[in-house]
Design a protein around this motif. Structure first.
Motif, PDB file in Angstrom:
ATOM      1  N   ALA A  90      13.012 -20.996  61.989  1.00 42.28           N
ATOM      2  CA  ALA A  90      14.455 -20.963  61.698  1.00 42.28           C
ATOM      3  C   ALA A  90      14.701 -20.874  60.195  1.00 42.28           C
ATOM      4  O   ALA A  90      15.516 -20.066  59.735  1.00 42.28           O
ATOM      5  CB  ALA A  90      15.143 -22.189  62.283  1.00 42.28           C
ATOM      6  N   ARG A  91      14.012 -21.684  59.447  1.00 40.79           N
ATOM      7  CA  ARG A  91      14.190 -21.700  57.990  1.00 40.79           C
ATOM      8  C   ARG A  91      13.818 -20.344  57.383  1.00 40.79           C
ATOM      9  O   ARG A  91      14.574 -19.771  56.596  1.00 40.79           O
ATOM     10  CB  ARG A  91      13.323 -22.803  57.378  1.00 40.79           C
ATOM     11  N   ASN A  92      12.670 -19.827  57.769  1.00 39.10           N
ATOM     12  CA  ASN A  92      12.227 -18.546  57.210  1.00 39.10           C
ATOM     13  C   ASN A  92      13.149 -17.400  57.626  1.00 39.10           C
ATOM     14  O   ASN A  92      13.433 -16.503  56.818  1.00 39.10           O
ATOM     15  CB  ASN A  92      10.783 -18.253  57.626  1.00 39.10           C
ATOM     16  N   THR A  93      13.625 -17.425  58.867  1.00 39.81           N
ATOM     17  CA  THR A  93      14.537 -16.378  59.327  1.00 39.81           C
ATOM     18  C   THR A  93      15.854 -16.444  58.567  1.00 39.81           C
ATOM     19  O   THR A  93      16.403 -15.412  58.160  1.00 39.81           O
ATOM     20  CB  THR A  93      14.780 -16.513  60.850  1.00 39.81           C
ATOM     21  N   ALA A  94      16.350 -17.645  58.339  1.00 43.80           N
ATOM     22  CA  ALA A  94      17.600 -17.802  57.587  1.00 43.80           C
ATOM     23  C   ALA A  94      17.428 -17.385  56.129  1.00 43.80           C
ATOM     24  O   ALA A  94      18.323 -16.747  55.551  1.00 43.80           O
ATOM     25  CB  ALA A  94      18.090 -19.245  57.671  1.00 43.80           C
ATOM     26  N   ILE A  95      16.305 -17.717  55.543  1.00 41.05           N
ATOM     27  CA  ILE A  95      16.043 -17.313  54.154  1.00 41.05           C
ATOM     28  C   ILE A  95      15.918 -15.797  54.063  1.00 41.05           C
ATOM     29  O   ILE A  95      16.452 -15.173  53.136  1.00 41.05           O
ATOM     30  CB  ILE A  95      14.790 -18.032  53.606  1.00 41.05           C
ATOM     31  N   ASP A  96      15.240 -15.187  55.036  1.00 44.23           N
ATOM     32  CA  ASP A  96      15.146 -13.721  55.062  1.00 44.23           C
ATOM     33  C   ASP A  96      16.537 -13.095  55.164  1.00 44.23           C
ATOM     34  O   ASP A  96      16.835 -12.117  54.486  1.00 44.23           O
ATOM     35  CB  ASP A  96      14.277 -13.245  56.237  1.00 44.23           C
ATOM     36  N   TRP A  97      17.393 -13.660  56.031  1.00 44.61           N
ATOM     37  CA  TRP A  97      18.769 -13.162  56.161  1.00 44.61           C
ATOM     38  C   TRP A  97      19.505 -13.308  54.831  1.00 44.61           C
ATOM     39  O   TRP A  97      20.198 -12.388  54.384  1.00 44.61           O
ATOM     40  CB  TRP A  97      19.529 -13.933  57.246  1.00 44.61           C
ATOM     41  N   GLN A  98      19.339 -14.446  54.194  1.00 49.55           N
ATOM     42  CA  GLN A  98      20.019 -14.718  52.924  1.00 49.55           C
ATOM     43  C   GLN A  98      19.591 -13.701  51.863  1.00 49.55           C
ATOM     44  O   GLN A  98      20.428 -13.148  51.147  1.00 49.55           O
ATOM     45  CB  GLN A  98      19.678 -16.142  52.475  1.00 49.55           C
ATOM     46  N   ARG A  99      18.315 -13.429  51.768  1.00 49.12           N
ATOM     47  CA  ARG A  99      17.815 -12.456  50.784  1.00 49.12           C
ATOM     48  C   ARG A  99      18.340 -11.054  51.093  1.00 49.12           C
ATOM     49  O   ARG A  99      18.745 -10.318  50.197  1.00 49.12           O
ATOM     50  CB  ARG A  99      16.296 -12.454  50.778  1.00 49.12           C
ATOM     51  N   ALA A 100      18.309 -10.693  52.387  1.00 51.19           N
ATOM     52  CA  ALA A 100      18.757  -9.350  52.771  1.00 51.19           C
ATOM     53  C   ALA A 100      20.255  -9.171  52.543  1.00 51.19           C
ATOM     54  O   ALA A 100      20.712  -8.074  52.210  1.00 51.19           O
ATOM     55  CB  ALA A 100      18.422  -9.082  54.237  1.00 51.19           C
ATOM     56  N   SER A 101      21.016 -10.240  52.701  1.00 47.98           N
ATOM     57  CA  SER A 101      22.472 -10.142  52.537  1.00 47.98           C
ATOM     58  C   SER A 101      22.902 -10.291  51.084  1.00 47.98           C
ATOM     59  O   SER A 101      24.067 -10.048  50.766  1.00 47.98           O
ATOM     60  CB  SER A 101      23.174 -11.206  53.388  1.00 47.98           C
ATOM     61  N   GLY A 102      21.990 -10.724  50.245  1.00 46.43           N
ATOM     62  CA  GLY A 102      22.334 -10.904  48.837  1.00 46.43           C
ATOM     63  C   GLY A 102      23.050 -12.216  48.563  1.00 46.43           C
ATOM     64  O   GLY A 102      23.486 -12.463  47.446  1.00 46.43           O
ATOM     65  N   ARG A 103      23.195 -13.037  49.549  1.00 45.87           N
ATOM     66  CA  ARG A 103      23.858 -14.340  49.361  1.00 45.87           C
ATOM     67  C   ARG A 103      22.837 -15.369  48.907  1.00 45.87           C
ATOM     68  O   ARG A 103      21.704 -15.382  49.353  1.00 45.87           O
ATOM     69  CB  ARG A 103      24.497 -14.814  50.658  1.00 45.87           C
ATOM     70  N   VAL A 104      23.288 -16.255  48.060  1.00 50.17           N
ATOM     71  CA  VAL A 104      22.411 -17.330  47.614  1.00 50.17           C
ATOM     72  C   VAL A 104      23.042 -18.705  47.816  1.00 50.17           C
ATOM     73  O   VAL A 104      22.428 -19.710  47.530  1.00 50.17           O
ATOM     74  CB  VAL A 104      22.019 -17.163  46.118  1.00 50.17           C
ATOM     75  N   ALA A 105      24.269 -18.763  48.296  1.00 46.97           N
ATOM     76  CA  ALA A 105      24.941 -20.042  48.489  1.00 46.97           C
ATOM     77  C   ALA A 105      24.314 -20.798  49.655  1.00 46.97           C
ATOM     78  O   ALA A 105      23.906 -20.210  50.647  1.00 46.97           O
ATOM     79  CB  ALA A 105      26.425 -19.824  48.754  1.00 46.97           C
ATOM     80  N   VAL A 106      24.263 -22.072  49.501  1.00 43.68           N
ATOM     81  CA  VAL A 106      23.761 -22.943  50.545  1.00 43.68           C
ATOM     82  C   VAL A 106      24.882 -23.900  50.916  1.00 43.68           C
ATOM     83  O   VAL A 106      25.550 -24.452  50.040  1.00 43.68           O
ATOM     84  CB  VAL A 106      22.515 -23.724  50.064  1.00 43.68           C
ATOM     85  N   ALA A 107      25.108 -24.069  52.183  1.00 46.47           N
ATOM     86  CA  ALA A 107      26.162 -24.977  52.634  1.00 46.47           C
ATOM     87  C   ALA A 107      25.836 -26.391  52.194  1.00 46.47           C
ATOM     88  O   ALA A 107      24.665 -26.773  52.105  1.00 46.47           O
ATOM     89  CB  ALA A 107      26.286 -24.928  54.155  1.00 46.47           C
ATOM     90  N   PRO A 108      26.860 -27.162  51.928  1.00 42.24           N
ATOM     91  CA  PRO A 108      26.593 -28.557  51.573  1.00 42.24           C
ATOM     92  C   PRO A 108      25.956 -29.283  52.761  1.00 42.24           C
ATOM     93  O   PRO A 108      26.155 -28.911  53.918  1.00 42.24           O
ATOM     94  CB  PRO A 108      27.980 -29.124  51.261  1.00 42.24           C
ATOM     95  N   GLU A 109      25.207 -30.293  52.451  1.00 39.04           N
ATOM     96  CA  GLU A 109      24.506 -31.032  53.492  1.00 39.04           C
ATOM     97  C   GLU A 109      25.474 -31.589  54.538  1.00 39.04           C
ATOM     98  O   GLU A 109      25.144 -31.719  55.709  1.00 39.04           O
ATOM     99  CB  GLU A 109      23.730 -32.181  52.852  1.00 39.04           C
ATOM    100  N   GLU A 110      26.683 -31.905  54.124  1.00 40.94           N
ATOM    101  CA  GLU A 110      27.686 -32.460  55.037  1.00 40.94           C
ATOM    102  C   GLU A 110      28.036 -31.481  56.163  1.00 40.94           C
ATOM    103  O   GLU A 110      28.534 -31.887  57.210  1.00 40.94           O
ATOM    104  CB  GLU A 110      28.967 -32.842  54.284  1.00 40.94           C
ATOM    105  N   ALA A 111      27.793 -30.190  55.958  1.00 44.17           N
ATOM    106  CA  ALA A 111      28.098 -29.201  56.988  1.00 44.17           C
ATOM    107  C   ALA A 111      27.280 -29.456  58.253  1.00 44.17           C
ATOM    108  O   ALA A 111      27.706 -29.129  59.356  1.00 44.17           O
ATOM    109  CB  ALA A 111      27.834 -27.787  56.476  1.00 44.17           C
ATOM    110  N   ALA A 112      26.127 -30.056  58.099  1.00 46.29           N
ATOM    111  CA  ALA A 112      25.286 -30.352  59.256  1.00 46.29           C
ATOM    112  C   ALA A 112      25.950 -31.366  60.189  1.00 46.29           C
ATOM    113  O   ALA A 112      25.683 -31.390  61.385  1.00 46.29           O
ATOM    114  CB  ALA A 112      23.924 -30.874  58.812  1.00 46.29           C
ATOM    115  N   TYR A 113      26.852 -32.192  59.635  1.00 43.72           N
ATOM    116  CA  TYR A 113      27.537 -33.185  60.474  1.00 43.72           C
ATOM    117  C   TYR A 113      28.464 -32.527  61.485  1.00 43.72           C
ATOM    118  O   TYR A 113      28.798 -33.122  62.505  1.00 43.72           O
ATOM    119  CB  TYR A 113      28.330 -34.175  59.619  1.00 43.72           C
ATOM    120  N   ALA A 114      28.898 -31.305  61.203  1.00 43.03           N
ATOM    121  CA  ALA A 114      29.799 -30.602  62.110  1.00 43.03           C
ATOM    122  C   ALA A 114      29.061 -30.024  63.315  1.00 43.03           C
ATOM    123  O   ALA A 114      29.682 -29.630  64.286  1.00 43.03           O
ATOM    124  CB  ALA A 114      30.518 -29.479  61.363  1.00 43.03           C
ATOM    125  N   VAL A 115      27.736 -30.001  63.254  1.00 40.60           N
ATOM    126  CA  VAL A 115      26.945 -29.453  64.352  1.00 40.60           C
ATOM    127  C   VAL A 115      26.702 -30.561  65.367  1.00 40.60           C
ATOM    128  O   VAL A 115      26.216 -31.643  65.043  1.00 40.60           O
ATOM    129  CB  VAL A 115      25.594 -28.909  63.833  1.00 40.60           C
TER     130      VAL A 115
END
Length: 192
Positions: A90-115
């Motif tokens: 999951a981590r590697n797939t998300a990082i690959d997506w992030q690199r391919a999309s050109g995005r570098v922002a990471v959600a704040p840790e608090e975002a995990a509480y919404a899951v």
């Protein structure tokens, strides 16, 4: 009842996940569904944290399970924990997506509480394990016939008539054993 220690809930979940991944390696769709049900909340949290985008996280998660489907045969339970292996995908797939999309922002840790995470909390799991151990201890304190009758009735779902036939005793005797056993069990569980 064996004298072996009961396995913890975490160990049982690990065993189920390893078995499900083995099924996925054999291209069993039901096994993939089981892996998804056991891990999707955690893996979605990883994807969301890295992507900072719920829609993207959903797409990434789909890619994760496609990779799991294709790579499950490579998983070795002797080398890695199944959840660690899945989190790495999951981590590697998300990082690959992030690199391919050109995005570098990471959600704040608090975002995990919404899951949503529908698993029991650790303290509840410990309490359940302790309660289960206490019940098994108290069952072990009963007279053998009473303990066997209670286990057959409540764990195996047999009727008193079935148990009486199995143990070759009159139905009234069986009911008396169970009633007296339950009274002793209640006393044992009530002691602190």
């Amino acid at each position: 009842m064996s004298d072996a220690d009961p396995i913890s809930a975490a160990d049982a979940a690990r065993i189920r996940l390893v078995a499900a991944l083995s099924g996925v390696a054999r291209q069993d769709r039901a096994a993939l569904r089981q892996v998804y049900e056991m891990t999707s909340a955690k893996l979605f949290g990883i994807c969301l944290r890295i992507s900072s985008d719920r829609g993207a996280a959903e797409d990434i998660l789909q890619d994760v399970y496609i990779k799991v489907w294709n790579r499950a045969g490579r998983f070795d339970a002797d080398r890695a924990s199944p959840i660690t292996w899945l989190c790495a995908i999951a981590r590697n797939t998300a990082i690959d997506w992030q690199r391919a999309s050109g995005r570098v922002a990471v959600a704040p840790e608090e975002a995990a509480y919404a899951v949503a995470d529908d698993r029991i909390r650790a303290d509840q799991g410990i309490e359940q394990d302790q309660q289960t151990a206490r019940i098994h201890h108290c069952l072990g304190e009963l007279e053998e016939r009473q303990g066997a009758a209670i286990r057959a009735a409540f764990f195996d779902g047999l009727t008193y008539a079935d148990i009486a036939a199995r143990m070759d005793v009159p139905l009234g005797t069986m009911k008396s054993w169970v009633r007296r056993g339950l009274q002793r069990l209640k006393g044992c569980l009530g002691d602190d």
